[in-house]
Design an enzyme around this catalytic site. Structure first.
Site, mmCIF file in Angstrom:
data_model
loop_
_atom_site.group_PDB
_atom_site.id
_atom_site.type_symbol
_atom_site.label_atom_id
_atom_site.label_comp_id
_atom_site.label_asym_id
_atom_site.label_seq_id
_atom_site.Cartn_x
_atom_site.Cartn_y
_atom_site.Cartn_z
ATOM 1 N N GLU A 1 -3.463 -33.840 -29.797
ATOM 2 C CA GLU A 1 -2.543 -34.386 -30.788
ATOM 3 C C GLU A 1 -1.679 -33.307 -31.420
ATOM 4 O O GLU A 1 -1.973 -32.116 -31.345
ATOM 5 C CB GLU A 1 -3.303 -35.148 -31.855
ATOM 6 N N CYS B 1 -7.215 -32.348 -38.866
ATOM 7 C CA CYS B 1 -7.392 -31.986 -37.462
ATOM 8 C C CYS B 1 -8.237 -32.985 -36.685
ATOM 9 O O CYS B 1 -9.344 -33.295 -37.076
ATOM 10 C CB CYS B 1 -8.155 -30.685 -37.348
HETATM 11 N N1 SAH Z 1 -8.862 -22.706 -34.726
HETATM 12 C C1 SAH Z 1 -7.828 -22.285 -35.634
HETATM 13 C C2 SAH Z 1 -6.821 -23.386 -35.893
HETATM 14 C C3 SAH Z 1 -7.493 -24.557 -36.515
HETATM 15 S S1 SAH Z 1 -6.792 -25.722 -37.513
HETATM 16 C C4 SAH Z 1 -8.462 -21.828 -36.929
HETATM 17 O O1 SAH Z 1 -9.652 -21.979 -37.092
HETATM 18 O O2 SAH Z 1 -7.755 -21.276 -37.765
HETATM 19 C C5 SAH Z 1 -5.884 -25.045 -38.794
HETATM 20 C C6 SAH Z 1 -6.558 -24.964 -40.144
HETATM 21 O O3 SAH Z 1 -7.090 -26.203 -40.609
HETATM 22 C C7 SAH Z 1 -7.713 -23.983 -40.161
HETATM 23 O O4 SAH Z 1 -7.588 -23.171 -41.293
HETATM 24 C C8 SAH Z 1 -8.913 -24.892 -40.280
HETATM 25 O O5 SAH Z 1 -10.011 -24.201 -40.802
HETATM 26 C C9 SAH Z 1 -8.372 -25.964 -41.169
HETATM 27 N N2 SAH Z 1 -9.102 -27.228 -41.171
HETATM 28 C C10 SAH Z 1 -9.800 -27.819 -40.183
HETATM 29 N N3 SAH Z 1 -10.327 -28.968 -40.596
HETATM 30 C C11 SAH Z 1 -9.937 -29.131 -41.868
HETATM 31 C C12 SAH Z 1 -10.155 -30.136 -42.847
HETATM 32 N N4 SAH Z 1 -10.876 -31.205 -42.565
HETATM 33 N N5 SAH Z 1 -9.594 -29.970 -44.064
HETATM 34 C C13 SAH Z 1 -8.863 -28.884 -44.353
HETATM 35 N N6 SAH Z 1 -8.613 -27.906 -43.488
HETATM 36 C C14 SAH Z 1 -9.157 -28.024 -42.247
#
Ligand code: SAH
Length: 351
Positions: free
Chosen positions: A88, A334
């Protein structure tokens, strides 16, 4: 699956066109057509060349199968890959331009406790061309061209850990920043990592000056390991060293993501500890209240807790912003859209 032609540089495409026995100018027609988001079968070249390419390469490696529009202008997209897998993406509209969030893997193996993308583990890496094609497909759908792009900024924050798919991601970055193609400047790209230190170090030497973003979400290694298993492998101190190296090599300040989770990382003491940890560093902190994921038990910090956290950081000289959550009415967090799509459809759609 066949190969992905969008993986290739103009020079590599020229070699294929030569192999096909076609005149050299056809190569730039192929490349330009691809960068406009065209399928191979739509390329404005002789049918014989299209047939040659289609034997070896996917006609449309990434196809938009669903679009959802939020009341705030955010759009979410579901992309089907040639093997039927689904990833997505999101397009967020701001005053200064449109930011697309792209995925780098199908699923993820990092296991962060708050994230929906990792629930089913890692399925596979995306190729550089599959990552690029997400951008090309959205730019085309939104009416963008190579001169007037509908996508002006990128964040690598969809499903997947970019530095767990290092070679494909670096190749993608070289392709997407290439001025002969869609030419999005590295300065308009943010790459978010959970902190895979050896690859952060390697990346500092690639000469790609983007916005390096690290998901911190905690102030001590012990607390971080409660929500992020990767913290058992890499220490915060080493992450900070890797960030410093990136700054030294590129002159770019770096960014920390900090998602505020009630009762976990959002107290005044955490804000003070974070300020102490980051004092004097050329960095910025992006705070966001946790996006609650239905399969997960963690809860978002309250709005006033978040404001207070921001105030404490700012008062201690740390550059920080509290970001609003966009597109929450269409499954902003995400992996949420993909998860619900897979739930409704027993299997991913095949083309
Ligand atoms: N794998 C990468 C990119 C991931 S997504 C990473 O870990 O950075 C991008 C951001 O969204 C990351 O900072 C991740 O920790 C955050 N994230 C994931 N799930 C989330 C949620 N449910 N609420 C808030 N932030 C979230």
């Amino acid at each position: 699956m066949k190969d992905v032609l969008q993986d290739l540089s103009p020079e590599e495409i020229a070699a294929i066109v030569e192999e096909a026995g076609e005149r050299p100018f056809r190569a730039s027609q192929v490349y330009t057509g691809l960068m406009q988001g065209k399928k191979l079968s739509e390329l404005p070249v002789p049918a014989s060349l299209r047939a040659f390419l289609l034997q070896r390469f996917e006609d449309e490696p990434v196809r938009i199968v669903r679009t959802l529009a939020s009341s705030d202008g955010t759009r979410k997209f579901l992309f089907a890959l040639a093997d039927g897998n689904i990833v997505e993406g999101v397009l967020m509209k701001y005053k200064y331009g449109n930011t697309q969030c792209v995925s780098t893997q199908v699923g993820c193996r990092m296991g962060c406790k708050f994230c929906a993308s990792t629930l089913g583990g890692l399925v596979r890496n995306l190729t550089a061309g599959e990552i690029l094609s997400q951008v090309l497909a959205v730019n085309r759908l939104e009416g963008g061209t190579l001169k007037e792009r509908a996508v002006t900024n990128l964040v690598l924050m969809g499903s997947g850990e970019p530095f767990d798919n290092y070679d494909n991601v670096v190749r993608f970055l070289r392709r997407v920043t290439d001025g002969r193609g869609i030419g999005i400047s590295a300065r308009n790209i943010s790459l978010s990592t959970c902190g895979i230190v050896p690859n952060m170090m390697r990346f500092a030497d690639e000469g790609i000056p983007l916005n390096l973003t690290v998901s911190l979400h905690a102030v001590t290694d012990g607390e971080r390991a409660r929500t992020m298993p990767v913290a058992n492998a890499y220490k915060i101190a080493d992450i900070l060293d890797a960030c410093a190296r990136y700054f030294q090599k590129t002159g770019r300040r770096y960014i920390f993501e900090y998602s505020l989770i009630e009762g976990e990382n959002a107290d005044e003491a955490h804000a003070l500890a974070l300020a102490a940890l980051l004092r004097g560093r050329p960095c910025h902190v992006n705070l966001i209240r946790l996006n609650e994921v239905k399969e997960r038990t963690l809860r978002a910090a309250h709005g006033d807790t978040a404001q207070k956290f921001l105030k404490t950081l700012t008062e201690h000289g740390i550059s920080a912003t509290l970001r609003r959550s966009m597109g929450s009415d269409i499954g902003g967090a995400c992996g949420q859209l993909r998860a619900s799509y897979l739930e409704e459809n027993d299997a991913p759609p095949m083309s």
